[in-house]
Each structure stands twice: as C-alpha cells, then as structure tokens.
Design a protein around this motif. Structure first.
Motif, short mmCIF file in Angstrom:
data_model
loop_
_atom_site.label_atom_id
_atom_site.label_comp_id
_atom_site.label_asym_id
_atom_site.label_seq_id
_atom_site.Cartn_x
_atom_site.Cartn_y
_atom_site.Cartn_z
N LEU A 47 26.04 16.10 68.90
CA LEU A 47 25.90 16.58 70.30
C LEU A 47 27.27 16.77 70.94
CD1 LEU A 47 23.02 14.12 71.24
CD2 LEU A 47 22.79 16.48 70.51
N THR A 48 28.12 17.47 70.25
CA THR A 48 29.49 17.61 70.73
C THR A 48 29.60 18.49 71.98
OG1 THR A 48 29.69 19.41 69.19
CG2 THR A 48 30.64 17.34 68.51
N GLY A 49 28.61 19.34 72.18
CA GLY A 49 28.70 20.26 73.30
C GLY A 49 28.24 19.67 74.63
N LEU A 50 27.72 18.45 74.61
CA LEU A 50 27.23 17.86 75.87
C LEU A 50 28.41 17.47 76.76
CD1 LEU A 50 24.31 15.52 74.77
CD2 LEU A 50 24.17 17.80 75.73
N LEU A 58 34.25 15.10 72.32
CA LEU A 58 34.91 16.38 72.06
C LEU A 58 35.24 17.10 73.37
CD1 LEU A 58 35.87 18.42 69.89
CD2 LEU A 58 33.68 19.53 70.14
N GLY A 94 24.41 22.02 73.62
CA GLY A 94 25.08 20.74 73.36
C GLY A 94 25.19 20.37 71.91
N LEU A 97 26.39 20.53 68.13
CA LEU A 97 27.60 20.96 67.40
C LEU A 97 28.44 21.86 68.31
CD1 LEU A 97 26.05 21.48 63.86
CD2 LEU A 97 27.59 19.67 64.59
#
Lengths: 499, 559
Positions: free
Chosen positions: A477-480, A485, B58, B60
């Motif tokens: 869930l790197t984009g949260l 990140l 959300g 990757l």
C-alpha cells in the motif's frame, strides 16, 4: 501557551519519565511496570501522530533550550525527523509488548525496562535533534543506555560483547565530537538546515571539510555498521531478543544510518557533498558493505548472527541511497530506514520465539520448525522475502527506487551491487525457509516449552505477526497517504526540488 | 457481457481468503472442502465480464488491473488448469492432502490469476513472485528426495530469472513515465541499449520457459511432480513466460533485424537440441518437458520474425495468443492423461483417439500460424514446420515405445492412482482436449488446402518414422537432476550426443565443485581466523586508515 514549542520535548519525556520511575520499582511490581511502559509508549504514539498531522499541515514544532552560550539544545520536528520518530515510536510499543512476554519471570526486569525506556528516549532525541550538538548528546546517551541492555544476561560472553560495543561506539563518538568541534570552529553554527549550511563557505576550507566529513561519517558508521566498523554488531547478538530487535531495527543501527542522512542532507547538503567529492567514496564503502555483509551472513549457522550480518548489509542500502545523491535514490535509501526496520524486527522477534519456545539458536536446528510454529515461521517468511526484495513486501520498493535512482544518477554499477545482494540474500534466507517448511520435523527440539494449544505465548506471537503485516502493507500500500514511501517522497522533494 | 471491473479483485481475493480459511482452525474444514473450486470465480469472470480497467488506489505505485482480450484468454486457460488441479488434488486426497499443500496451492493460484490481470510491471512481478514461490512450496511438499532436488534447482533458476527481470525493469523504469506496461513498452522502443535489454528479457523469461541453457530444471520437475500438480505447472510457465513477453516486449513496434537473425538461429539450435534430448528421454513426462522447449523455440522463432518484419504483428497477434493457449491446454491434457496409462489395457480406443486428437492439436497450432508469414520469413516458416514435426515425432514415439515395451519398468512404472483419481482424470483429459479444439477453431478456419494437406502428410510421416524408431530404446536415467541429458548414453551414439553428454557431466562437476567450495563447512574451516581478526576494533581502525589513505590518494590523483 504555545504547545508546538513543547511537544517535541514531551515526546522525549514520555519515555524518559516512565523509564526513571521504573528504575525505582521493585521487581515484583509487574503490573505497574507494564502500565508505565505501555502508557508511555501510547502517549508517545499519540504525540507523534499529532506532530505528523501538524507537519503535514505545515505547522512548526520546535523546542529550544539554552545549553551553552551560542549553543542551544534544539528539538525540531520536520519530515525527516518525524519519519524516524514514527518508526521508533511504533516499534517501541510493539517491542515493549514483546519484551514483557519475553522476560516474564526473569530477574532484573526493572533495570532492563528502565534502560529500555532510556534507549528509546535517546533515539527519539537523536531523531528530533535540531542541531549537531543536540544530536551528539542524545547519540552518546544512546550508547550509554544500550550498554546495560547488551550485558543484561551478565555472562562472560555478554560482558565481552558489551566491552567491544563500548570500545567501538566511544571511539565513534569521539570522532563525531572531533568533527563537530572542528565544524563549529570553521562555521560558527551547528544548526541543521535543509540542503546544509556549508555551501557558502570559503573554498580554502574544502580540504578541512572533507576531513570533517570523514570524521563524522566514520563516527556514525560505527553504529550504522559500515565496513570495517561493524565488528561490534555480530558480537552484540548475545543480548536478549528484544534488545537485538532494538539494536537492529529501532535504535542503535538506525541512529547511525539516520545520522549519515542528517550529515549529508542538513549539514553538508546533497549537492555540496557531491561537489566536494565525498559521496562517491561513501557509496563505494556502502556497496562493499552490502556485499560483504551478505557474504558473511551466508556462512553463519547461528541464526541471530546470520541476521546480524544481514543487518550490516541491509543498513548500508540507506547510506548507498543517500550517497548516490539523486532524488529517486534518496527515496529508496530513506524509505529503507523504515522498511528494513519493519522486516528486521520481525526476523528478530521470530528468532527470539524460536529460542524461547523450542531452544533453537542455529539454522541447522530449524528443520521442520514451520510445522511446529507455523505463525512464527509465516512471519519470518514475510520478513525474509522482504529482505530478498521479493514483491510485494517492503524491501522490493526500496530496491526498486534505489536501482532506478542509481541509473538516473548515472551510477549503473549500483545495479550490479543490488543484483548481487539480492542473490546473496536468497542464498542465506531461502535455505532457512526450506529447512523450516519442507524438511522433516525432528523427534525432539533442543529445549521445548509448551504454551497450551498455542505455538507460543501470545505476547511473543502477536508482535512478529503485527510487524510482518506492517512490512507487507508498507510494500503493498505504498500509494496511501502517510505511507513510508509517500513520506520519503516528501523528504526527497524538500531536499531536491523545493526552492 | 457484464461491465463490472470492480469484480476483478474477487478473482484474486477468493483464493487468498480461502488460504486464510485453511490456516485458521475454525474455518479449516470448510475452506479445504471449497478449495478445489476456488478457480470458479476466475472462470466465470473470463466468460462473463466485459473488458475493463480497475484502478487500485494506494496499491504499489499506482497499480491497476487490466482485463483485455489477451488477459481474458490466459485467465480462462489458467482457470481451467487450476480447476483441473483442484479436482485432481481432491481426488488424490488419500495420499496427498495436507493443509500446508492446500495453502500453497491457493496462493499459487492467486498469483497465476493475477498475472494476466496485472496492468503494470510491479503488480506483475508481485504476481510472478507469489505464484513462483508458492508453486515451489507446493512441489517441494513431496516427500521423496529426487523431487525436492528437482524443485530446488527450479527455485534457483526462477530466483535468478526474477532478479534479472527486475534489473531489466529498473533499466526500463528509468526511461518510462510510469510503471504500467504501455510506458514500459515505450521505454523498450526508445532504448539505446536494445542488445542488453533484450538479453535480460530473454534470460529473465527464458528461465521460466525452458530456454536452451536454462532448461535443466524442466525435465526433472516434469518427471517428479505429481500428476495433480502438472496443470498448475503449465499454468505458471505459460502465464509467467508468454504473458510477460506479450505485455512487456513491444512486439510489432521494434525493428531489429540483427537480433532477429541471431534469435532465429538460436531457435533452430534449440529445436535441434530438443530433438536430441527428446529421443534420449526415458520418461514420458520428460518428453513433454522437451515439447515445452520446442514450444519455446517456436515462440523465439516467431519473435525473431517480428523483429525482422514488425508489421506482421497486427495480423497475427490474436492467432498467436490462441495458438499458445491451445498448446498449453493440450500439454496439460497430455500430462494428466498419462495418469491413465497405468496398464496396457487402459490403452483403449477412446484413449487412443483422444491422444491422437491432442497430438494433432498440439502440432497444428504452430502450422496454423504459417499463413501470416511470407517468403521473407522462410526460416520461421520452416522452423514452424520442423517444430510441429518434432512434437509429433516425439509424442508418437513415446506411445509406440509404451506399446512395444509395456513390461519395461521405465515405461510401465507409473504413480499408484486411486480409483477416484482415475475417474476424475478420465473426464478431465478429454475435457481439456475438447477445450483446446474449441480454441483451435478460429485458426483452423483459415488453414489453406495446401497447408492442410502438407500437415496431414507430415502427420503421417512422423507417425511412420516414430513407429520405425521404436527399436532405438533409451536407457535408464542415471540421475534426474544431473543436467542437460538425464541418462547414460549407449556405445555407438552419435558424436553430437556424446558432446551433450560430456557437457552434462562437466556442468554437473562444475556445479558440485561450486557447491563444495561455498559450503559453510569448507569456508568456515578456512576463514575462522579472518572472522576473529575482523571483530577486533584495532583491525577496524587499521582498515579505516587504509581506506582513508586510498580515498586521499584518489583525491590527489583527481586534482
């Protein structure tokens, strides 16, 4: 009253105060000790959450206390410091729960938890330090607070490991002190400044600055376990598992790596460091340490020792990412500060569980342990795959950004290092997983303890499961918003793109 | 068709949830019962859902799921193969059923379903890793040592392949605006280092597809894997290999005749090698591993043609995907069909007819693509004919050998199958062949009369040659995991065969030598002093000074 001026101090005090009280508690006051530990950890977590939200909104948190003429003790919350504070706070809470379970019934627990709290206080101080002198004070406090934890068991081996640790870290501290004093004499300031405060300095001081850089990095490299200053780390493995977790994931090693990031970003500045030509040698040393640590890990039969050499290797990713001196590599290096912490603490918790439940200390004793302790080994598997860089566990994201960042900065050779490191990681982690899951279970374990229907005590089982899930979530869930990140991107943006 | 892309995650979530259910004690029994049907949502989605795209906020680096025609076909193939795996697995439950195995199976299934749906490279890598490691876990559950050795070799090759692929993606990622497949293909087109990147792609994907030189895991794994797991193996190889080629490499957009010519000759070499390897196989499943190598060689030959004449891609893309899927289905059918060959009496007419049809469908798949090529691609056209011939010859020969020597232990020895297992298999085998037939229809419709006649002639010739060659019997395998060829060679074998045998022996020696040199015992015995000395802080100080001196000298030289 301006709360923003005091919250950084409260964050430090939230673990210092319980720690001091715990020192005075009698051994049998288990309930009070647990209450104090957990209350401190929860309060710290709430305060840090408040600061994170505030900084995200653009608020400024700074505590400034007069220390010496012209030198203040400064605690300041910025994106980089909060990144480290959040890591240490969350992992402190989890480690405290684990330590309560791990040390149940063992002697000197008040002493242990007292120093444990001091250790976290020092780490948070290191993270929030607003200038080099504050950083140095907390950095040295960290050394002193960790020593009693390493020698906690009181055995000869523990004492020897403690002595080695002290020799290395005091030597490192002396180098930092020397570098700090010299720098102050040259510039008259030690205040951490985004993009550094040295770019305007007279070029005639450049040779001196190079030596100062070497002194600071060598000093910090001791705790960051950069080759050849890593010798203390594998020996410190005699400490109890929660201390190992603390050393490798939360406090000591991370403080060193964080210090390197601070020195390059906020003292020298990335661009100035690159112009000075000091980042390239650091990148070489980091790259060498990555391969060297992995090679050494490959030949260790002692599980904790193997993990220790793995730390030597993995922590250098942070130094490498920063030394590459490009925005994308910076994201990779900085985010690995958190990712490595989550993965490595999981591995150490699991190693502790194996030792406490079945008396397993060596890789060669792990045959079939996956059937006896499936949840522990599932958490271990996630941690190990993350270290290898297998997607979607957190390590994959770090390696992706490091590789792309290195290419962007024209340092193609880094790709070979990453490739070699991944292969070596596979070589020393996959045999463990193979033995644990697929080899036949032995008739008896070295020293088995039973915990009813559970594979081990809940207090020992929950922390690795939580951290393993966090490692998985950090990768997936790197984009949260507020993901490691995203936070690392903010740091890189501040360092490279903001005017 | 239903337009509901939001249902796509269910394809992955169902097996993952079931895996969790198997692990949790309370839900274990129910989850294990439902597990064989976990592929049903994927099958239904493949049949009923419309093309679409689903952003995964959300997840990757801005990942998304993409459901297009290629993805649909591969998803359908995977769903059918995993359904077959599930049913066979359940049928053979007496000897094999274990909780750990079901978990690995469900995880591998989720990975295989995610591969055709992944819209970007990171999601695809995650899917490949999940599927690859879980499949390894599934295969490594077998208790016998030979199987474990075989799958360990497979794991090493997969890991190295994945690492190489990861480096390739990083190289492309530097030029790409995002990590989705479109951007990556664009980066491939714009790259200035096509040789390096194509090499990495070939190596990374070739490791999974049995490329010559990287194929040594295929035969042992095919031979030792349990019948129930063979369709799963094919699903993984086809998804991780062929989909990746289709998604990642800009077929039809790159004109690179030099690489094309090189690849073409590589494909020819591989075909020749496959023929030699196939003739020397003592095990029926080993022959199917060689058939997979042949399929890979044919694929490379087609890629080579597309590098020389990219404009061909537009007309042949759909036919190519269908042909690949057709071959995947037939290979799975043949692999599980072998389970019916316990005794000579099982070789009844219905079985023989199904086998005939399967061999026909397998061989006709490459031939049906010939219509897309012209005289400029004569090498590719020839290789397609030869590939079809090799596949037919090897498969016919296997069956003739079986008929001729049913008493021969190497050919009559098969797994002990339960009655239930055989009965499930009896329906699955022709079922998969029937689906392959349906897949073949769109391509067969365009088969010209002359091609059809030539094919039938080839079919008959191969039948005859295979029948004649039944007198040459390969000997028993010496060891399964030894490398390129898995048995001793007889006196009087051809020089080429001897050469490959020597290659096999030396590669084994090399591997053993490396293993010995890197064994912890060996290294520790030599480096204990080194370890002790490095743990001293004084040594660290000396090394620090030396590094400092080195850096200073380097600085002085720069000035």
């Amino acid at each position: 009253m301006n709360w923003h001026a005091w919250i950084p101090l409260f964050v430090v005090v939230s673990s210092l105060l319980p720690g001091l009280i715990i020192f005075g508690l009698p051994e049998e006051r288990v309930g009070w000790r647990t209450l104090l530990n957990l209350t401190g950890a929860v309060i710290k977590l709430l305060l840090v959450s408040w600061m994170i939200w505030g900084v995200y909104q653009g608020d400024h948190f700074e505590t400034r206390l007069a220390l010496l003429p012209d030198l203040d003790l400064v605690l300041r919350a910025g994106p980089l410091s909060l990144f480290f504070v959040a890591l240490s706070t969350i992992l402190w809470l989890v480690t405290t729960v684990y330590a309560i379970g791990y040390l149940e019934g063992s002697p000197n627990r008040s002493r242990f938890f007292g120093f444990f709290s001091l250790c976290v206080t020092a780490t948070v101080g290191v993270a929030l330090a607003g200038n080099l002198i504050t950083f140095l004070l907390f950095y040295e406090l960290l050394t002193l607070a960790t020593y009693p934890l390493i020698v906690h068991r009181g055995t000869d081996t523990a004492r020897r490991a403690g002595q080695t640790y002290l020799r290395y870290t005091i030597f490192g501290g002396a180098l930092i002190l020397l570098g700090t004093v010299w720098l102050y004499q040259l510039t008259g300031t030690l205040e951490f400044t985004p993009r550094g405060f040295l770019s305007q300095i007279d070029p005639q001081h450049y040779p001196a600055l190079k030596i100062i850089f070497a002194l600071l990095i060598a000093g910090l490299g001791v705790k960051a376990a950069l080759f050849p200053l890593h010798g203390w780390l594998p020996q410190a493995m005699v400490a109890p598992a929660p201390v190992s977790a603390l050393l490798h994931a939360v406090a000591v090693v991370k403080a060193g790596a964080f210090g390197i990031v601070r020195v390059i970003y906020d003292v020298f500045g990335v661009e100035f460091s690159a112009d000075l030509g000091v980042t390239t040698p650091l990148a070489w040393i980091a790259a060498f340490t990555i391969i060297y640590g992995s090679l050494r890990a490959l030949f260790q039969d002692d599980l904790k020792r193997r993990l220790a050499f793995s730390t030597v290797s993995q922590v250098s990713y942070i130094a490498l990412g920063v030394a590459i001196a490009g925005p994308i590599a910076t994201i990779g290096g900085v985010v690995h500060l958190v990712h490595q912490g989550l993965m490595k603490i999981t591995l150490f918790f699991c190693a502790g569980n194996l030792a406490e439940t079945l008396g397993i200390h060596k890789v060669s004793e792990m045959n079939g342990v996956g059937r006896r302790m499936p949840w522990t080994m599932a958490a271990f598997t996630i941690g190990a795959l993350g270290m290898i860089g297998a997607p979607p566990v957190a390590g994959f994201i770090s390696k992706w950004y490091l590789g792309v960042g290195a290419l962007e900065a024209g340092q193609d050779w880094v790709l070979l290092v990453l490739m070699g490191s991944s292969l070596l990681n596979c070589a020393y982690f996959l045999p463990i997983l193979y033995s644990a899951w697929f080899k036949p279970t032995p008739k008896s374990w070295p020293e088995e303890h039973h915990f009813g229907r559970q594979e081990t005590a809940w207090a020992l089982l929950l922390p690795p499961l939580i951290t393993a899930l966090m490692a998985l979530a950090a990768g997936l869930l790197t984009g949260l918003p507020f993901s490691p990140l995203e936070w690392a991107k903010i740091i890189a943006e501040r360092e490279f793109y903001q005017p | 068709m239903i337009e509901a892309p939001f249902l796509l995650p269910l394809i992955i979530i169902v097996p993952l949830l079931l895996a969790l259910g198997v692990v949790i004690r309370v839900t274990q029994r129910v989850a294990i019962k439902i597990a064989p049907w976990a592929a049903l949502p994927a099958l239904l989605a493949g049949l009923l859902l419309d093309d679409g795209k689903l952003q995964l906020p959300g997840m990757l680096i801005n990942s998304y799921l993409l459901f297009d025609n290629t993805g649909r076909l591969f998803l359908l193939m995977s769903a059918m193969l995993w359904l077959a795996t599930g049913l066979l697995h359940q049928a053979y439950s007496g000897a094999l059923y274990a909780q750990q195995k079901v978990v690995f199976k469900l995880l591998a299934m989720a990975g295989c379903f995610l591969m055709p749906l992944a819209g970007d490279v990171l999601m695809f890598m995650a899917a490949t890793t999940l599927a690859g490691y879980s499949l390894y876990g599934l295969l490594a559950q077998e208790k016998n040592r030979t199987t474990r050795e075989a799958v360990n070799v497979m794991l090493v090759v997969l890991v190295v392949g994945d690492i190489v692929l990861f480096e390739l993606l990083q190289l492309l990622g530097m030029h790409a605006v995002s990590v989705d497949f479109d951007a990556m293909r664009q980066a491939f087109v714009m790259t200035e280092q096509m040789n390096v990147q194509f090499g990495l792609l070939l190596f990374g994907l070739g490791a999974k597809m049995g490329l010559l030189g990287l194929h040594f895991w295929l035969i042992p794994v095919f031979i030792t894997s349990h019948l129930a797991l063979r369709p799963a193996l094919i699903s993984f190889i086809f998804s991780a290999g062929f989909i990746a080629w289709l998604r990642l490499f800009p077929l039809g957009e790159v004109y690179y005749p030099a690489i094309g010519a090189l690849l073409q000759w590589g494909a020819w070499l591989m075909l020749g090698y496959a023929l030699l390897l196939g003739v020397r196989q003592t095990h029926r499943r080993g022959v199917l591993a060689v058939i997979l190598m042949t399929v890979t060689a044919l694929w490379l030959s087609i890629v080579a043609a597309l590098l020389i004449q990219p404009e061909l891609w537009l007309s042949m893309s759909r036919s190519l995907v269908l042909a690949v899927i057709q071959m995947g289905l037939v290979m799975s059918a043949l692999l599980i069909g072998q389970g019916l060959l316990k005794h000579k009496p099982t070789l009844k007419h219905s079985y023989a007819l199904t086998v005939c049809l399967a061999i026909f469908l397998l061989a006709v798949a490459p031939v049906s693509l010939i219509r897309h090529f012209d005289s400029a691609n004569s090498l590719t056209v020839t290789s397609l004919w030869i590939g079809a011939g090799i596949m037919m010859f090897l498969l016919w020969r296997t069956h003739f050998l079986l008929l001729a020597s049913a008493e021969d232990s190497s050919y009559s020895k098969v797994l002990k199958t339960s009655h239930k297992g055989r009965s499930v298999n009896r329906y699955l085998f022709p079922g998969l062949v029937a689906v392959a037939l349906v897949t073949a229809v769109p391509n067969l419709k365009f088969l010209s009369a002359i091609t059809a006649f030539s094919f039938l002639l080839l079919f008959a010739s191969m039948l005859l040659i295979a029948w004649l060659s039944r007198f040459y019997k390969p000997t028993e395998p010496s060891q399964l995991t030894s490398g390129f060829i898995v048995q001793q060679f007889k006196q009087g074998s051809s020089a080429i065969m001897e050469a490959t045998q020597y290659l096999d022996i030396y590669s084994t020696r090399l591997r053993k030598g490396i293993t010995k040199r890197f064994s912890p015992k060996f290294v520790l015995s030599h480096f204990s002093w080194y370890e002790r000395s490095l743990n001293r802080w004084s040594v660290a100080l000396i090394i620090m000074v030396l590094i400092g001196l080195l850096v200073s000298v380097q600085g002085l030289l720069n000035q």
